[in-house]
Scaffold this active site. Structure first.
Site, PDB file in Angstrom:
ATOM      1  N   THR A  47      41.427  47.581  26.146  1.00 29.16           N
ATOM      2  CA  THR A  47      41.393  48.126  27.501  1.00 29.16           C
ATOM      3  C   THR A  47      40.619  49.441  27.514  1.00 29.16           C
ATOM      4  O   THR A  47      40.544  50.135  26.492  1.00 29.16           O
ATOM      5  CB  THR A  47      42.811  48.362  28.062  1.00 29.16           C
ATOM      6  OG1 THR A  47      42.709  48.765  29.428  1.00 29.16           O
ATOM      7  CG2 THR A  47      43.569  49.428  27.294  1.00 29.16           C
ATOM      8  N   ASP A 108      46.055  41.215  31.124  1.00 34.08           N
ATOM      9  CA  ASP A 108      45.494  41.128  32.461  1.00 34.08           C
ATOM     10  C   ASP A 108      46.681  41.124  33.409  1.00 34.08           C
ATOM     11  O   ASP A 108      47.697  40.482  33.140  1.00 34.08           O
ATOM     12  CB  ASP A 108      44.636  39.883  32.648  1.00 34.08           C
ATOM     13  CG  ASP A 108      43.720  40.040  33.856  1.00 34.08           C
ATOM     14  OD1 ASP A 108      43.378  41.186  34.205  1.00 34.08           O
ATOM     15  OD2 ASP A 108      43.345  39.023  34.460  1.00 34.08           O
ATOM     16  N   PHE A 189      48.587  54.240  39.073  1.00 41.67           N
ATOM     17  CA  PHE A 189      47.223  53.830  39.434  1.00 41.67           C
ATOM     18  C   PHE A 189      47.293  52.523  40.236  1.00 41.67           C
ATOM     19  O   PHE A 189      48.375  51.988  40.482  1.00 41.67           O
ATOM     20  CB  PHE A 189      46.359  53.649  38.174  1.00 41.67           C
ATOM     21  CG  PHE A 189      46.778  52.504  37.300  1.00 41.67           C
ATOM     22  CD1 PHE A 189      47.843  52.624  36.442  1.00 41.67           C
ATOM     23  CD2 PHE A 189      46.112  51.282  37.351  1.00 41.67           C
ATOM     24  CE1 PHE A 189      48.256  51.565  35.646  1.00 41.67           C
ATOM     25  CE2 PHE A 189      46.508  50.210  36.549  1.00 41.67           C
ATOM     26  CZ  PHE A 189      47.585  50.367  35.690  1.00 41.67           C
TER      27      PHE A 189
HETATM   28  P1  IMP Z   1      43.671  44.715  35.103  1.00 40.96           P
HETATM   29  O1  IMP Z   1      42.485  43.814  35.189  1.00 40.96           O
HETATM   30  O2  IMP Z   1      44.759  44.181  34.255  1.00 40.96           O
HETATM   31  O3  IMP Z   1      43.297  46.105  34.762  1.00 40.96           O
HETATM   32  O4  IMP Z   1      44.338  44.822  36.515  1.00 40.96           O
HETATM   33  C1  IMP Z   1      43.719  44.395  37.682  1.00 40.96           C
HETATM   34  C2  IMP Z   1      44.080  45.299  38.808  1.00 40.96           C
HETATM   35  O5  IMP Z   1      45.472  45.196  39.059  1.00 40.96           O
HETATM   36  C3  IMP Z   1      43.791  46.770  38.565  1.00 40.96           C
HETATM   37  O6  IMP Z   1      42.515  47.120  38.987  1.00 40.96           O
HETATM   38  C4  IMP Z   1      44.836  47.433  39.417  1.00 40.96           C
HETATM   39  O7  IMP Z   1      44.372  47.586  40.709  1.00 40.96           O
HETATM   40  C5  IMP Z   1      45.969  46.438  39.414  1.00 40.96           C
HETATM   41  N1  IMP Z   1      47.005  46.837  38.467  1.00 40.96           N
HETATM   42  C6  IMP Z   1      47.161  46.470  37.182  1.00 40.96           C
HETATM   43  N2  IMP Z   1      48.240  47.038  36.650  1.00 40.96           N
HETATM   44  C7  IMP Z   1      48.781  47.784  37.632  1.00 40.96           C
HETATM   45  C8  IMP Z   1      49.914  48.645  37.691  1.00 40.96           C
HETATM   46  O8  IMP Z   1      50.676  48.847  36.728  1.00 40.96           O
HETATM   47  N3  IMP Z   1      50.144  49.257  38.864  1.00 40.96           N
HETATM   48  C9  IMP Z   1      49.357  49.090  39.961  1.00 40.96           C
HETATM   49  N4  IMP Z   1      48.282  48.323  39.934  1.00 40.96           N
HETATM   50  C10 IMP Z   1      47.998  47.668  38.796  1.00 40.96           C
END
Ligand code: IMP
Length: 232
Positions: A47, A108, A189
């Site tokens: 990440t 993800d 976030f």
């Molecule tokens: P990622 O691809 O796993 O980073 O997550 C996709 C999207 O989900 C991110 O851009 C965030 O907008 C949202 N996201 C992931 N984890 C969280 C969290 O713990 N809190 C709030 N939004 C999250």
């Protein structure tokens, strides 16, 4: 002072004690080596999200060393082109394992909103279009899509893919909650300012890292990962 083994006669006894001793020492060293290898397991977390890295490090603790992509010199924007969270997590972990040959895991996460048929789900990062990760635009779109809808139930779901010596394993973490109608709180976030976890009255962005790290989707998936690593 008495010596052990006693320096009297019984050479066979002395040999057997010496053998026994070396076995004990050997066993000890093996055990030590084994426990050291558990103590110092190193994994790359695929990440670039500093928040996620800190969340996961805080849960895994000192026993498992977690390196970021930056720390292994990986600046690539790893493709996430699958249509499921599990598929994307595996795709990222496989990329790192194949390119760098290191044990690694990737996650993800998606926000799945009941009234929107599970959207934004796997497309959570790019919900508002564009290159993605524009949290403000994503939250505004979510509020627009939910305007006037009574059902505000939602869940965050995380899929973790672990690759350890070529073996692949998936873990899942889910936290249920609801989407409120305006942003509250400044921590965290992504969609955190809109998400109130079940059993709470404040959003993840108000509750802060200590509470979030106990109850979040990622915390649940990370604890499963941690239990698995400790069972090896
Ligand atoms: P990622 O691809 O796993 O980073 O997550 C996709 C999207 O989900 C991110 O851009 C965030 O907008 C949202 N996201 C992931 N984890 C969280 C969290 O713990 N809190 C709030 N939004 C999250």
């Amino acid at each position: 002072m008495a010596t052990f083994p006693p320096k009297v006669g019984y050479p066979d006894f002395q040999v057997s004690v010496a053998k026994h001793r070396s076995c004990v020492i050997y066993d000890y060293l093996c055990h030590k080596k084994h426990s050291e290898s558990i103590m110092t397991q190193k994994f790359v977390f695929a990440t670039n999200n500093a928040h996620k890295l800190e969340e996961v490090k805080a849960i895994l603790g000192d026993k498992i060393e977690v390196l970021s992509l930056k720390e292994i010199g990986c600046n690539t924007d790893i493709p996430e082109t699958a249509d499921t969270l599990e598929g994307n997590a595996l795709q990222k972990a496989e990329f790192i394992y194949n390119q760098y040959g290191v044990n690694c895991f990737a996650d993800d996460t998606g926000l799945e909103v009941e009234a929107l048929g599970g959207a934004p789900g796997v497309y959570s990062a790019r919900y508002a279009g564009g290159a993605g990760h524009d949290s403000e635009a994503n939250m505004q779109k979510l509020l627009r899509e939910l305007a006037g809808k009574e059902n505000r139930s939602a869940q965050f779901r995380t899929a973790f893919a672990l690759i350890i010596d070529g073996r692949k394993q998936l873990f899942e973490g889910i936290v249920k909650g609801r989407i409120i109608d305006r942003k509250q709180g400044n921590e965290g976030f992504g969609y955190d300012p809109l998400f109130v976890p079940e059993g709470y009255t404040q959003t993840f962005a108000e509750l802060g890292a200590d509470v979030k790290n106990q109850i979040s989707h990622r915390a649940i998936a990370t604890r499963k990962l941690c239990e698995y690593l400790n069972s090896l």
